[in-house]
Write an enzyme that holds these catalytic residues in place. Sequence first.
Site, PDB file in Angstrom:
ATOM      1  N   GLU A 194       0.811  -1.227   0.000  1.00 45.19           N
ATOM      2  CA  GLU A 194       0.000   0.000   0.000  1.00 45.19           C
ATOM      3  C   GLU A 194       0.843   1.275   0.000  1.00 45.19           C
ATOM      4  O   GLU A 194       0.493   2.269   0.635  1.00 45.19           O
ATOM      5  CB  GLU A 194      -0.937   0.011   1.221  1.00 45.19           C
ATOM      6  CG  GLU A 194      -1.736  -1.252   1.454  1.00 45.19           C
ATOM      7  CD  GLU A 194      -2.780  -1.506   0.378  1.00 45.19           C
ATOM      8  OE1 GLU A 194      -2.906  -0.670  -0.535  1.00 45.19           O
ATOM      9  OE2 GLU A 194      -3.461  -2.534   0.439  1.00 45.19           O
ATOM     10  N   GLY A 195       1.955   1.255  -0.723  1.00 41.69           N
ATOM     11  CA  GLY A 195       2.884   2.374  -0.712  1.00 41.69           C
ATOM     12  C   GLY A 195       3.864   2.182   0.421  1.00 41.69           C
ATOM     13  O   GLY A 195       3.474   1.981   1.573  1.00 41.69           O
TER      14      GLY A 195
END
Length: 588
Positions: A405-406
């Site tokens: 997620e980043g």
Amino acid sequence: MTLTATVRGGEWLLGDTPADGVMTREAVTDEHRLISQTADEFVSTEVLPALERLDQKDWAFARQLVRRAGELGLLGTDVSETYGGVGLDKLSSIIVGESIGRSASFATTFGAQTGLVITPLTCFGTEEQKTRYLPGLVSGESTGAYALSESGSGSDALGARARATRVADGSFTLTGEKMWISNGGFADLFIVFAKVDGEQFTAFIVERGFPGVSTGAEEHKMGLHGSSTTPLILQDAQVPAGNVLGQIGSGHKVAFNVLNYGRIKLAAMCSGAARGVIAEAAAYASQRRQFGRAIGTFGAIKHKIAEMTIRQYAVESMLYRTAGLIDGALRDSAGAGAEAAHEGSTVLAALEEFAVEASILKVAGSEMLDFAVDENVQIHGGNGFVRDYAAERHYRDARVNRIFEGTNEINRLLIPGMLIRRALKGTLPLIPAARKLQDEILAPSTQEPLSDEALASEQRTVRSLKKVGLMVLGTAMQTYGEKLTEEQEIVTCAADILIDVFAAESVVLRAAAARQPLQDAAARVFVHDAANRVEVAARNALEAMADGDTLRTLLAALRKMLKPVPVNTVALRRLVADAVLDRKAYVF
């Protein structure tokens, strides 16, 4: 859709937050507790006993578990009844995520299905697309995957090389290879990102059965052995024109808004996993004997148990608070007359509003769980290093959360960056607040009156931490202007301060509402230690931005703002640890 939330994202930095209306775990409804019980029973009776079967890559069984989750309504909390869902609030989705997080591999499968496939379809899909795809995904009859990353574009998602070429009949052919696709080995459909004519970044709904679509071999991973991860190979894959998701050229809106919710759900899964790890560590420390006594009676072990618990308490406090903020924004939009037809855009507006909090939760949740699983291995000693004990599995499985997620590095850059962009747009009055603080610093010092009220000192410290955050952000903006984004060390220091500020206020608000000695102890320890961390981060940032008399003035202002009351954290940690060891469970 205009968002009419009473509370805006990031506003907590600019002043006191009223305790009324802040969601806490203790304030959930009976319906929420029933949802939690359903999800917990599913994980305890059907998922955890089958971990080895999942590790053996039995994807048919993995699909059975997805279908079972669908039967229980766990896949459709975010989906309206029109498309087969149960249409619950976002807090319900967070509660389900916490329960599912106890099994990291299945949580990855579940998260890809709900957060990365169902969410973009709900928010960006046309009526035809939602009617066609959502009922099967919500029931678990079909499974999905999300294909954004490539070997050369991980954090730089917009640098993707996958290409979509228009065909005369209006359809597209997609060519390229996507990497690290969760559920890749058995997914029926994929949310795929490619550049139309090599330029317009666009999202597509791609079915496995479309010509030219295939998946590669399973990746050999450090952890999450019970989740499928493969490449997705597109060789002139034929995709109908009706399978564009959102607008051509607007793929970045799909990708980044989905990640906002994904970050919150990842934090929920980390929170649930940590609760299980803490219980496991406490049970082992209570029965493992060395030098004639249980190791849980030793102060060094108590310190570990308490610190794991207090850090989890902080993440949990932020998590429920943020879910409450999002649900409040959605209620405000509904009260303002938002139509059901615009439900997706309403949700998007709420998620975008609290994107800063989502990134804070992603970083704090993943790093808290990393700390907890590492200490769990240490408490287990040699047994923690062998596969006979679950501690070893937890350790391997948790590591990827700082990349999902980043990466945490990207999210740390986003936290101050988003606040500054809002300030420059005038949607967050950060600049006036920083100027007001500058005047306050130059004014004669005034001592805030002391109070005997519980947590009064901690509330005062939180106000001071907010001022430090404002001072660092204001100085950075003034020093570097538009080039601040290039000063990543400074931005990272600011992010760490902001994470601790939001966490410290969240634990104080929660503990003040609960009025319970253990929660008071946890909040007092966390705020004390957060103040120490904030001081170090602020000094590092200021010393990098200024020198001479200017630096001396800034450091004097820092000392003026930070005057924490001494706290016996050893005694408070022992109080928390003894409760956890006595119950052999996370106690909050």
